[in-house]
Design a protein around this motif. Structure first.
Motif, PDB file in Angstrom:
ATOM      1  N   VAL A 106      -8.057   2.623   5.065  1.00 32.15           N
ATOM      2  CA  VAL A 106      -6.957   3.520   4.719  1.00 32.15           C
ATOM      3  C   VAL A 106      -6.438   4.110   6.024  1.00 32.15           C
ATOM      4  O   VAL A 106      -7.205   4.684   6.803  1.00 32.15           O
ATOM      5  CB  VAL A 106      -7.421   4.637   3.766  1.00 32.15           C
ATOM      6  CG1 VAL A 106      -6.270   5.596   3.471  1.00 32.15           C
ATOM      7  CG2 VAL A 106      -7.962   4.043   2.475  1.00 32.15           C
ATOM      8  N   SER A 132      -6.425  -1.272   2.427  1.00 28.57           N
ATOM      9  CA  SER A 132      -6.731  -1.232   0.997  1.00 28.57           C
ATOM     10  C   SER A 132      -5.430  -1.169   0.210  1.00 28.57           C
ATOM     11  O   SER A 132      -4.450  -0.549   0.640  1.00 28.57           O
ATOM     12  CB  SER A 132      -7.574   0.008   0.672  1.00 28.57           C
ATOM     13  OG  SER A 132      -7.684   0.181  -0.732  1.00 28.57           O
ATOM     14  N   THR A 133      -5.423  -1.789  -0.964  1.00 25.03           N
ATOM     15  CA  THR A 133      -4.269  -1.722  -1.860  1.00 25.03           C
ATOM     16  C   THR A 133      -4.653  -1.053  -3.183  1.00 25.03           C
ATOM     17  O   THR A 133      -4.050  -1.320  -4.221  1.00 25.03           O
ATOM     18  CB  THR A 133      -3.693  -3.126  -2.127  1.00 25.03           C
ATOM     19  OG1 THR A 133      -4.737  -3.973  -2.639  1.00 25.03           O
ATOM     20  CG2 THR A 133      -3.131  -3.734  -0.847  1.00 25.03           C
ATOM     21  N   PRO A 187      -6.038   6.230  -4.887  1.00 26.68           N
ATOM     22  CA  PRO A 187      -6.040   6.350  -3.428  1.00 26.68           C
ATOM     23  C   PRO A 187      -7.165   7.216  -2.878  1.00 26.68           C
ATOM     24  O   PRO A 187      -7.683   6.939  -1.789  1.00 26.68           O
ATOM     25  CB  PRO A 187      -4.669   6.967  -3.126  1.00 26.68           C
ATOM     26  CG  PRO A 187      -4.163   7.506  -4.405  1.00 26.68           C
ATOM     27  CD  PRO A 187      -4.774   6.683  -5.477  1.00 26.68           C
ATOM     28  N   ASN A 204      -0.283  -4.048   6.490  1.00 24.33           N
ATOM     29  CA  ASN A 204      -0.288  -4.778   5.221  1.00 24.33           C
ATOM     30  C   ASN A 204      -0.122  -6.277   5.456  1.00 24.33           C
ATOM     31  O   ASN A 204      -0.767  -7.100   4.793  1.00 24.33           O
ATOM     32  CB  ASN A 204       0.842  -4.284   4.314  1.00 24.33           C
ATOM     33  CG  ASN A 204       0.411  -3.215   3.323  1.00 24.33           C
ATOM     34  OD1 ASN A 204       1.226  -2.400   2.902  1.00 24.33           O
ATOM     35  ND2 ASN A 204      -0.848  -3.206   2.928  1.00 24.33           N
ATOM     36  N   THR A 233       0.863  -1.190   0.000  1.00 23.66           N
ATOM     37  CA  THR A 233       0.000   0.000   0.000  1.00 23.66           C
ATOM     38  C   THR A 233       0.888   1.225   0.000  1.00 23.66           C
ATOM     39  O   THR A 233       1.775   1.370   0.857  1.00 23.66           O
ATOM     40  CB  THR A 233      -0.913   0.012   1.233  1.00 23.66           C
ATOM     41  OG1 THR A 233      -1.794  -1.119   1.171  1.00 23.66           O
ATOM     42  CG2 THR A 233      -1.737   1.295   1.284  1.00 23.66           C
ATOM     43  N   ASN A 283      -3.948   1.269  -5.096  1.00 28.30           N
ATOM     44  CA  ASN A 283      -2.912   2.258  -5.374  1.00 28.30           C
ATOM     45  C   ASN A 283      -3.184   3.096  -6.618  1.00 28.30           C
ATOM     46  O   ASN A 283      -2.635   4.190  -6.760  1.00 28.30           O
ATOM     47  CB  ASN A 283      -1.558   1.568  -5.518  1.00 28.30           C
ATOM     48  CG  ASN A 283      -1.088   0.944  -4.222  1.00 28.30           C
ATOM     49  OD1 ASN A 283      -1.040   1.603  -3.194  1.00 28.30           O
ATOM     50  ND2 ASN A 283      -0.748  -0.343  -4.260  1.00 28.30           N
TER      51      ASN A 283
END
Length: 416
Positions: free
Chosen positions: A232, A211-212, A217, A205, A48, A214
Motif C-alpha cells: 500500500v 494491493s488492489t 483498504p 499499478n 487501486t 479496494n
C-alpha cells in the motif's frame, strides 16, 4: 583512528498514522491502519483506489500561501519533520558551529506531483513551453535538504541519497559515517516522499506492485499473511538528529539511542524482484552486525522491510532465519508498513524511528492485519502479530530494501 560514537538526540515524524512524533507512536502501539480511500484525485479509472495519505494536512498550518506554492509536498513534509526533530533535540542554533552541521536526506522519487502537474498542463497547451519557474527547483530530489539548510543556516554536508526505498536508510548511514570520522558534530537526516499521485499510483499499478483490495483498504497491507497481494503506497517524512556523543553530553542533551552500525549490499539480481534466497539481504544484515561489532544473539527486535508482497516477505524472513539461526525465534520481528503503508524513500527513516521508540517504551509495535498463515514462512518466528508486545528492547535492527537491489540496514542500541 578511533571512530567517534553517534547518538540520536531528536526525532520528528509526519506519517499516515500521526502528524507528530507523539501521534505516530500512539498509532504504532495501538495498531492503527493509515490506509483509506484516496482523496487527492478521482480514482474511478485506477485499479487501486486507496493509499496511506497524511490525514488532516493543510500546508497553510505550516507555511504561508506564497511559500507553500514554491514547495512540493515532499519538501513540505521534510521541513515539518525536521523542525520537530530539531526542537525535540533542544538544539540551540545560535550556539552551534553551523559549518559542522549537515543535512543528509533520502528521497526515492522527490517532486513527482510537481512533475506530473507541469507536464499535464503543458500537454493541454499549444506546444509552447510555458512552465512555472519553480518547476525544476520544486521537483528535484535534493531540494528538501537544501531547504532545511537554508532555513536554519546549516553549512555542513548537504545532499540527497537516492536508492529507491532504501534512500533514507542510506542517508542515515552516510550521516553516521560523517560524524564517526569527525567531519560533523550534528547531522539532520531522514527522508520524505509524496508519491500518492496519479502518476505514482498508475505506475506502481502497471508493475502489479500494489494491493488492489479496494473493498477493505484498512486491511490491505498485510505483511506475512498468505493472502497478501502487494504493498500500500504511503507518504510522509521522518527526521532524526544524529550527534557526536561527547558533543551531545556536553550540552546535556537527552539521548534516545546510539546508532552503532550500518550495512549495505546489492542483490545484483533483478530490477524489482528480490533474490528468492535473500542472498543480498543476508549479506546486508551480516555487514551491519559486523559494522556494529555485534553478535546475532544480541539483537532483540527487527523492523523488517516487510512490504506485504508475495516474494519479498518470504525472502526476507528466510534471510533472517539464516543469519540469526537458533536465535531467530527469540527476536521480535515486525513490519510497521502494515500500519503506515510503504513510504518509499521515507520508509527507512520512519521505521528507524519506530525501532527507537520501541526501545524507549519497551514495547514492540504489531504487524497488523494478519489472519492466515503462509506455509512458506517459518512458524517458529515471532512476527508480533496483531498486537503490540512488551519487551526490553536493548538492541534493534531496521531493514530497508529498494528497487534495483539496494539493501540497507541500521542497528540502534540503548545507552547504558
Amino acid at each position: 583512528m578511533e571512530l567517534k560514537r553517534v547518538v540520536v538526540t531528536g526525532l520528528g515524524a509526519l506519517t499516515p498514522i500521526g502528524n507528530t512524533l507523539e501521534e505516530y507512536w500512539e498509532g504504532l502501539k495501538s495498531g492503527k491502519s493509515g490506509s483509506a480511500p484516496i482523496t487527492y484525485y478521482d480514482t474511478e479509472k485506477f485499479k487501486t483506489k486507496f493509499a496511506c495519505e497524511i490525514k488532516n494536512y493543510d500546508p497553510q498550518n505550516y507555511f504561508d500561501r506564497k511559500e507553500a506554492r514554491k514547495l512540493d509536498r515532499f519538501t513540505q513534509y521534510a521541513l515539518i519533520s525536521s523542525d520537530e526533530a530539531i526542537a525535540d533535540a533542544g538544539l540551540d542554533l545560535n550556539a552551534l558551529d553551523k559549518f559542522r552541521v549537515g543535512v543528509i536526506w533520502g528521497a526515492g522519487i522527490g517532486g513527482l506531483e510537481t512533475f506530473q502537474n507541469e507536464v499535464m498542463d503543458f500537454a493541454k497547451g499549444d506546444g509552447t513551453p510555458r512552465f512555472n519557474p519553480f518547476f525544476i527547483p520544486k521537483m528535484i530530489a535534493d531540494i528538501a535538504p537544501g531547504n532545511i539548510s537554508i532555513k536554519h543556516g546549516f553549512m555542513g554536508p548537504n545532499y540527497t541519497t537516492v536508492s529507491a526505498c532504501a534512500s533514507s536508510a542510506n542517508a542515515m548511514i552516510d550521516a553516521l559515517n560523517y560524524i564517526r570520522l569527525g567531519y560533523c558534530d550534528v547531522i539532520v537526516t531522514g527522508g520524505s516522499e509524496a508519491a500518492v499521485t496519479m502518476a505514482g499510483m498508475g505506475g506502481f499499478n502497471a508493475m502489479h506492485a500494489l494491493s488492489t483490495r479496494n473493498d477493505s483498504p484498512e486491511t490491505a497491507s498485510r505483511p506475512f499473511d498468505v493472502t497478501r497481494d502487494g504493498f500500500v503506497l504511503g507518504e510522509g517524512a521522518g527526521a532524526l538528529i544524529l550527534e557526536e556523543y561527547e558533543h551531545a553530553k556536553a550540552r546535556g542533551a537527552k539521548i534516545y539511542a546510539e546508532l552503532v552500525g550500518g550495512g549495505m549490499s546489492s542483490d545484483a539480481y533483478h530490477m524489482t524482484a528480490p533474490h528468492p534466497d535473500g542472498i543480498g539481504v543476508v549479506r546486508v544484515m551480516e555487514n551491519c552486525l559486523r559494522d556494529a561489532g555485534m553478535k546475532p544473539e544480541e539483537i532483540d527486535a527487527i523492523n523488517t522491510h516487510g512490504t506485504s508482497t508475495p516474494l519479498g516477505d518470504v525472502a526476507e524472513l528466510k534471510a533472517i532465519s539464516q543469519v540469526f539461526g537458533e536465535h531467530a525465534p527469540k527476536i521480535n520481528i515486525n513490519s510497521t508498513k502494515s500500519m503506515t503503508g510503504h513510504l518509499l524513500g521515507a520508509a527507512g527513516a520512519i521505521e528507524a524511528i519506530a525501532s527507537i521508540l520501541a526501545m524507549k517504551h519497551n514495547l514492540v509495535p504489531p504487524t497488523i492485519n494478519h489472519s492466515t498463515v503462509d506455509e512458506n514462512i517459518d512458524p517458529k518466528l515471532n512476527l508480533t502479530l496483531n498486537k503490540a508486545q512488551p519487551r526490553d528492547v536493548r538492541v534493534a535492527m531496521s531493514n530497508t530494501f529498494g528497487f534495483g537491489g539496494h539493501n540497507a540496514c541500521v542497528i540502534f542500541k540503548k545507552i547504558s
